[in-house]
Scaffold this active site. Structure first.
Site, mmCIF file in Angstrom:
data_model
loop_
_atom_site.group_PDB
_atom_site.id
_atom_site.type_symbol
_atom_site.label_atom_id
_atom_site.label_comp_id
_atom_site.label_asym_id
_atom_site.label_seq_id
_atom_site.Cartn_x
_atom_site.Cartn_y
_atom_site.Cartn_z
ATOM 1 C CG ASP A 278 -1.846 -1.230 1.220
ATOM 2 O OD1 ASP A 278 -1.315 -2.344 1.381
ATOM 3 O OD2 ASP A 278 -3.061 -1.081 1.068
ATOM 4 C CE1 TYR B 165 -2.012 2.853 -2.138
ATOM 5 C CE2 TYR B 165 -4.211 3.559 -1.500
ATOM 6 C CZ TYR B 165 -3.132 2.707 -1.350
ATOM 7 O OH TYR B 165 -3.189 1.712 -0.413
ATOM 8 C CG HIS C 148 -10.030 -2.479 4.466
ATOM 9 N ND1 HIS C 148 -11.016 -1.964 3.644
ATOM 10 C CD2 HIS C 148 -8.919 -1.728 4.225
ATOM 11 C CE1 HIS C 148 -10.505 -0.965 2.942
ATOM 12 N NE2 HIS C 148 -9.252 -0.797 3.275
ATOM 13 C CG HIS D 247 -7.301 -4.047 1.855
ATOM 14 N ND1 HIS D 247 -7.478 -3.082 0.897
ATOM 15 C CD2 HIS D 247 -8.545 -4.501 2.163
ATOM 16 C CE1 HIS D 247 -8.771 -2.953 0.638
ATOM 17 N NE2 HIS D 247 -9.446 -3.793 1.397
ATOM 18 C CB VAL D 248 -5.495 -3.132 7.330
ATOM 19 C CG1 VAL D 248 -5.683 -2.334 8.606
ATOM 20 C CG2 VAL D 248 -6.694 -4.028 7.060
ATOM 21 C CG HIS D 249 -3.874 2.142 4.544
ATOM 22 N ND1 HIS D 249 -4.657 3.096 3.953
ATOM 23 C CD2 HIS D 249 -3.682 1.175 3.598
ATOM 24 C CE1 HIS D 249 -4.935 2.720 2.718
ATOM 25 N NE2 HIS D 249 -4.357 1.564 2.482
#
Ligand SMILES: [Fe+2]
Length: 456
Positions: free
Chosen positions: A167, A199, A328, A355-357
Site C-alpha cells: 500500500d 493510488y 476492512h 490493504h489495512v493501513h
C-alpha cells in the site's frame, strides 16, 4: 474523611476490571507507540523524486521483476515518452565484456482522456544464477544503464533476504518508507509487494499521470532489484462512469509478471521460486470460489511445492484474513473460509497481506474446525498454521488506520498503527528472521520481530 462503603465499591470495581481484563484481553500486544499526528499528503508532481530523466525520449519508470519460475529470467520494463524508440535491451554480466541483446514488446493504452507513453517489456532468460548483470535501455536516443543481481540457484539452505512493502502510494510518507527500506542494513534483495501501488485512482478520472509519477518515484529501487507484484483494490481502476469498464487496465499494461511459467492463465495469481523460498501470489479481487480458475490453479499448485527444495512457503495477497482493525474488517473472510484448510494442510510459513493501513502480526492460528453444528467457530492455536502479517503501512495518501477492535483478539500477537516496512531474512532451511521497522525509528531498531522455525 472517606467512608468505608465507598472504599469497598472502589475495590469491587477495580477487582472486576482486573478479572474482565484477564478474561477478555488475552490477545497480544497493542503497541503504545505515540506518533505525531500528521496528514498524509501526496508529493507534488514537480517533486525531485518524480523528475523526468533528461534527454530526448529517455527511458523512464524502469522496473524489473522475476521473468521465469526459478530466477534465471528477468522482465525489464520502461516507458518512452516521445516515440516508441528501440525495443532492444543490451545486457552483460559483470565478468564478461560481451553484450547480449534481447528484443521486447511495446504496449500502449488509453484511459478516459489519458494516453500512455510507449510501455516496453522485455524478458531476458537463461541468465547465470548469483551474478551481477548490467543492462541498457533507450538505445539510439538516450541510453540509460542499470544493474541487478540474479538470485542464487534454488536450493534447500540458500539464504535470501526479502523486503516486504504494501500500500505504498506516493506521499511524503511513502518516500520515507522506501528510503528506510533502502537504508536497512539487512539489505533486502527482492521486494515482495502486497498490492496497492500508485493510488492514481484517488485522483479525478483516475489521473493516470499519477501512475507515471509513481513509476518514476520507484525507479531508484525497482530498476536494481525485482519487486514481486500482487494486485490490490487500487489496481482495479474500474470506472464505468467515464467509460472504463475493463478492470486492472493500467496495472496490466504496466506491470508484467511471469504467470505463464507457473501454469497460470492470468497475471493476478502465479508463483515463483527464489533461493529457498516458494512464493505464491493470490488475487483478492478475482473470483476464488470453488471451480473458479484461481481455485483450480491453487488446488494444483500447492501439492507441487517441493519443500525439500524450497523449504519456505510464502503466500502474498492483498486483503488480510486475520485483521483486528475496524477498517476492512472481515473483507478477507470469504477467501479465508475457502483456502485456509489448504494453508494448514500444506504448512504455509507466512501469509503477507496489505490493504489495512497499519501493521499487525498474528499468532499461528487456524479457524477451520467449524461445521454448522459443532459451534467450534473461533481461531485456535495451530502450529501447522501460517503466521499472518498485515503490512499495508507503506504510507499512501489515505493515511493511517488507528481504529482497532477492543479488546485485542487472541489471534493478534502485535499491532500498531505506524508506517513502515518489514524484512524476511531466510538464514537456512530451518531458520528465518522476520523484523518490522517503523519509519520513525533509526535502522538499528526493530519495532517487532520473530524467529520463524520451519515446521516442515
Ligand atoms: Fe487496499
Amino acid at each position: 474523611m472517606m467512608d468505608l462503603p465507598g472504599i469497598s465499591i472502589v475495590v469491587v470495581v477495580v477487582v472486576s476490571l482486573i478479572v474482565n481484563a484477564a478474561v477478555l484481553c488475552n490477545g497480544g500486544i497493542t503497541s503504545s507507540f505515540v506518533r505525531k499526528v500528521e496528514k498524509t499528503v501526496d508529493m507534488p508532481l514537480d517533486s525531485d523524486v518524480f523528475r523526468v530523466p533528461p534527454g530526448y525520449n529517455a527511458p523512464q519508470q524502469v522496473h524489473i521483476t522475476q521473468g521465469d519460475h526459478e530466477g534465471k529470467g528477468v522482465i525489464i520494463s520502461w516507458v518512452t515518452p516521445n516515440e516508441p524508440g528501440s525495443k532492444t535491451v543490451f545486457y552483460w554480466s559483470e565478468k564478461s565484456k560481451h553484450k547480449n541483446h534481447a528484443e521486447g514488446k511495446i504496449v500502449t493504452y488509453k484511459f478516459y482522456n489519458y494516453t500512455s507513453g510507449y510501455i516496453h517489456h522485455c524478458t531476458i532468460k537463461n541468465l547465470k544464477f548469483d551474478t551481477k548483470y548490467y543492462y541498457e535501455v533507450g538505445i539510439g536516443h538516450t541510453p540509460r544503464q542499470f544493474w541487478f543481481r540474479t538470485p542464487p540457484r534454488v536450493g534447500l539452505d540458500v539464504p535470501y533476504t526479502f523486503g516486504l512493502i504494501g500500500d505504498l502510494g506516493q506521499s511524503y510518507d511513502s518516500n520515507r518508507t522506501l528510503t528506510h527500506y533502502e537504508s536497512n542494513p539487512a539489505r533486502g534483495q527482492t521486494v515482495l509487494f502486497v498490492g496497492d501501488l500508485s493510488y492514481a485512482d484517488n485522483y479525478s478520472f483516475h489521473d493516470n499521470n499519477r501512475w507515471d509519477s509513481w513509476g518514476r518515484f520507484l525507479e531508484r529501487n525497482v530498476a536494481y532489484q525485482p519487486w514481486i507484484w500482487t494486485a490490490g483494490n487500487h489496481e482495479i481502476d474500474f470506472a464505468p462512469e467515464i467509460g472504463e469498464t475493463i478492470p486492472f487496465k493500467p496495472f496490466r499494461h504496466r506491470y508484467h509478471v511471469p504467470y505463464k511459467a507457473s501454469g497460470s492463465t492470468t497475471p493476478f495469481w502465479y508463483s515463483i521460486k527464489r533461493a529457498s523460498a516458494y512464493v505464491i501470489v493470490l488475487s483478492s479481487y478475482s473470483a476464488y470460489g470453488k471451480y473458479t480458475p484461481q481455485y483450480k490453479w491453487l488446488e494444483k499448485e500447492l501439492p507441487k511445492v517441493n519443500r525439500s527444495e524450497t523449504p519456505w512457503l510464502i503466500v502474498l495477497m492483498h486483503s488480510p484474513w486475520y485483521n483486528s482493525y475496524n477498517y476492512h474488517y472481515k473483507e478477507g473472510e470469504t477467501m479465508r473460509v475457502i483456502y485456509e484448510p489448504w494453508f494448514v494442510k500444506y504448512k504455509v510459513d507466512g501469509v503477507f497481506a496489505g490493504h489495512v493501513h497499519a501493521y499487525e502480526r498474528s499468532e499461528r492460528v487456524s479457524n477451520i474446525a467449524y461445521n454448522i453444528v459443532n459451534g467450534v467457530c473461533y481461531p485456535v492455536n495451530d502450529q501447522s498454521a501460517p503466521v499472518y502479517i498485515t503490512i499495508g503501512d507503506g504510507g499512501n495518501l489515505e493515511g493511517l488506520v488507528t481504529n482497532m477492535t477492543e479488546p485485542q483478539p487472541q489471534y493478534s500477537a502485535y499491532r500498531e498503527a505506524s508506517f513502515g516496512h518489514a524484512i524476511f531474512d531466510i538464514k537456512n532451511r530451518t531458520h528465518a528472521y522476520y523484523s518490522w521497522h517503523r519509519n520513525q525509528d533509526g535502522n538499528a531498531l526493530e519495532a517487532d520481530s520473530l524467529w520463524f522455525f520451519n515446521r516442515y
